[in-house]
Design an enzyme around this catalytic site. Sequence first.
Site, PDB file in Angstrom:
ATOM      1  N   VAL A 208      -1.922  -2.449  -2.857  1.00 43.99           N
ATOM      2  CA  VAL A 208      -0.799  -3.241  -3.352  1.00 43.99           C
ATOM      3  C   VAL A 208      -0.825  -3.155  -4.874  1.00 43.99           C
ATOM      4  CG1 VAL A 208       0.241  -5.533  -3.445  1.00 43.99           C
ATOM      5  CG2 VAL A 208      -0.968  -4.799  -1.374  1.00 43.99           C
TER       6      VAL A 208
ATOM      7  N   LEU B  26       0.916  -4.659  -8.251  1.00 46.85           N
ATOM      8  CA  LEU B  26       1.704  -5.778  -8.769  1.00 46.85           C
ATOM      9  C   LEU B  26       1.900  -5.616 -10.273  1.00 46.85           C
ATOM     10  CD1 LEU B  26      -0.077  -8.809  -7.050  1.00 46.85           C
ATOM     11  CD2 LEU B  26       2.100  -7.765  -6.397  1.00 46.85           C
TER      12      LEU B  26
ATOM     13  N   SER C 193      -6.792  -2.995  -1.406  1.00 48.10           N
ATOM     14  CA  SER C 193      -6.990  -3.132  -2.844  1.00 48.10           C
ATOM     15  C   SER C 193      -5.690  -3.681  -3.412  1.00 48.10           C
ATOM     16  CB  SER C 193      -7.278  -1.788  -3.505  1.00 48.10           C
ATOM     17  OG  SER C 193      -8.459  -1.230  -2.999  1.00 48.10           O
ATOM     18  N   CYS C 194      -5.803  -4.489  -4.448  1.00 52.38           N
ATOM     19  CA  CYS C 194      -4.622  -5.009  -5.129  1.00 52.38           C
ATOM     20  C   CYS C 194      -4.880  -4.893  -6.624  1.00 52.38           C
ATOM     21  CB  CYS C 194      -4.372  -6.466  -4.732  1.00 52.38           C
ATOM     22  SG  CYS C 194      -2.879  -7.142  -5.483  1.00 52.38           S
ATOM     23  N   VAL C 195      -4.001  -4.201  -7.304  1.00 48.95           N
ATOM     24  CA  VAL C 195      -4.179  -3.969  -8.729  1.00 48.95           C
ATOM     25  C   VAL C 195      -2.913  -4.316  -9.498  1.00 48.95           C
ATOM     26  CG1 VAL C 195      -5.942  -2.180  -8.429  1.00 48.95           C
ATOM     27  CG2 VAL C 195      -3.552  -1.533  -8.517  1.00 48.95           C
TER      28      VAL C 195
END
Length: 128
Positions: free
Chosen positions: A77, A79, A104-106
Amino acid sequence: MEKRMIHTDKAPKAIGPYVQANRADEMLFTSGQLGIDMATGKLADGVEAQARCALVNLGNILEAAGSGYDKVLKTTVFLVDMADFKSVNEIYAEFFKDGYPARSCVQVAALPMGGLVEIECVAIVEDE
């Protein structure tokens, strides 16, 4: 191992030199999906609506490839603002109910078309 391109008219067309997804044997690799509302062809209004559209579009690509949310192994994801993590997470949880994928969210400086969120995944595809 043979590579096969996946395309569906139920998700936005690529806006560059890439495909919606590639399948190799039982593995599917999607391109990142922005929060484009297929009814208008434009980005949805606000991060929650964009997250929902991105996940619906991702689901349509999964379906076109013979997969589904329950077969997703990993998501990434992206953002523009990490302050949106909680609200995007709530939308995300509506689509992935059991057996959550790794994720993973970055935070990124910018996304194409001025998007607020983009989501990609790796999934399993059942034999045809």
